[in-house]
Design a protein around this motif. Structure first.
Motif, short mmCIF file in Angstrom:
data_model
loop_
_atom_site.label_atom_id
_atom_site.label_comp_id
_atom_site.label_asym_id
_atom_site.label_seq_id
_atom_site.Cartn_x
_atom_site.Cartn_y
_atom_site.Cartn_z
N SER A 40 0.83 -1.20 0.00
CA SER A 40 0.00 0.00 0.00
C SER A 40 0.87 1.26 0.00
N PHE A 41 1.92 1.26 0.82
CA PHE A 41 2.85 2.39 0.83
C PHE A 41 3.47 2.61 -0.55
N SER A 42 3.75 1.52 -1.23
CA SER A 42 4.48 1.58 -2.50
C SER A 42 3.66 2.16 -3.64
N ILE A 43 2.35 2.23 -3.48
CA ILE A 43 1.48 2.72 -4.56
C ILE A 43 1.86 4.14 -4.97
N THR A 45 0.43 7.17 -3.51
CA THR A 45 -0.65 8.14 -3.40
C THR A 45 -0.90 8.42 -1.92
N GLY A 48 -2.93 5.70 -0.57
CA GLY A 48 -2.11 4.51 -0.34
C GLY A 48 -1.32 4.61 0.95
N VAL A 51 -3.95 4.18 3.90
CA VAL A 51 -4.36 2.78 4.04
C VAL A 51 -3.19 1.96 4.59
N GLY A 52 -2.00 2.21 4.06
CA GLY A 52 -0.82 1.51 4.54
C GLY A 52 -0.56 1.78 6.01
N GLY A 102 6.95 4.78 -2.53
CA GLY A 102 5.76 5.61 -2.72
C GLY A 102 6.10 7.08 -2.82
#
Length: 215
Positions: A40-43, A45, A48, A51-52, A102
């Motif tokens: 999630s962090f890597s998205i 945004t 992201g 959520v992460g 991210g």
């Protein structure tokens, strides 16, 4: 010291005690949630990151639960303790790297990946040296390093107290605040500098022990 996450953990600990799930499986479950946080962090945004951060908070709660369940059910073991420490370290390293990926996508700046890696490496090395500190004080031996004599009094040093303070377990809440206010780049820089500085301090304090020169 009892952090906020310890208080939040209580109802989940009660649930896991009733469920009969072995604490080692709770550790693995927490690790799986931590890996989801990494993705999630890597998205790259703000959503992201948020959520992460919530997933990372869930990891922290599970990380607290496993030890509490183990103690409550009389299932504490050296293996479980080491597994918990290794999973904890792995997820923290992964989290910083994920945040770096991210942040690099948002800022279009590849440098942030290296800042994330630096923060992760500082976290890993600090954890490793802190683990060696525990082996010295509690009579465990690693890789032939000196071991405290049986029955020797456990030494609680200033650095032990510092480690305890820094391990209260509310970093996930700090990370969540940084995510909400969209300040993850700042968190990365603070993590990269702080973790590595702390590692240098630990290495300096434990130099004789690490080189096998301690009497």
């Amino acid at each position: 010291m009892r952090g906020i996450n310890r208080i939040l953990t209580a109802p989940f600990t009660a649930f896991f005690i009733r469920s009969g799930l072995h604490p080692n499986y709770i550790t693995l479950l927490g690790g799986a949630v931590g890996i989801l946080a990494f993705f999630s962090f890597s998205i790259g945004t703000k959503a992201g990151f948020i959520v992460g951060a919530f997933l990372f908070e869930a990891f922290y709660i599970l990380d607290n639960c496993d030890g509490e369940v183990a103690r409550a059910r009389g299932l504490s073991s050296e293996f479980g303790s080491w597994m918990d420490t290794l999973v904890d370290c792995f997820i923290h390293v992964l989290a910083f790297i994920g945040i770096g990926i991210g942040a690099s996508r948002i800022a279009e700046n590849p440098l942030m990946i290296f800042v994330g890696i630096a923060a992760g490496m500082g976290t890993f090395l600090s954890t490793f040296v802190a683990m060696l500190q525990k082996t010295r004080n509690y009579g465990l031996a690693i890789h032939g390093m000196p071991k405290a004599p049986a029955g020797a009094e456990k030494k609680i040093t200033a650095i032990d107290r510092l480690i305890d303070i820094l391990s209260v377990g509310d970093f996930s809440l700090v990370l969540l605040l940084f995510a909400i206010f969209n300040k993850m780049e700042l968190l990365l820089w603070l993590g990269a500098i702080g973790a590595n500085l702390f590692c240098i301090i630990l290495l300096a304090i434990n130099f004789k022990y690490l080189t096998g020169r301690e009497e």
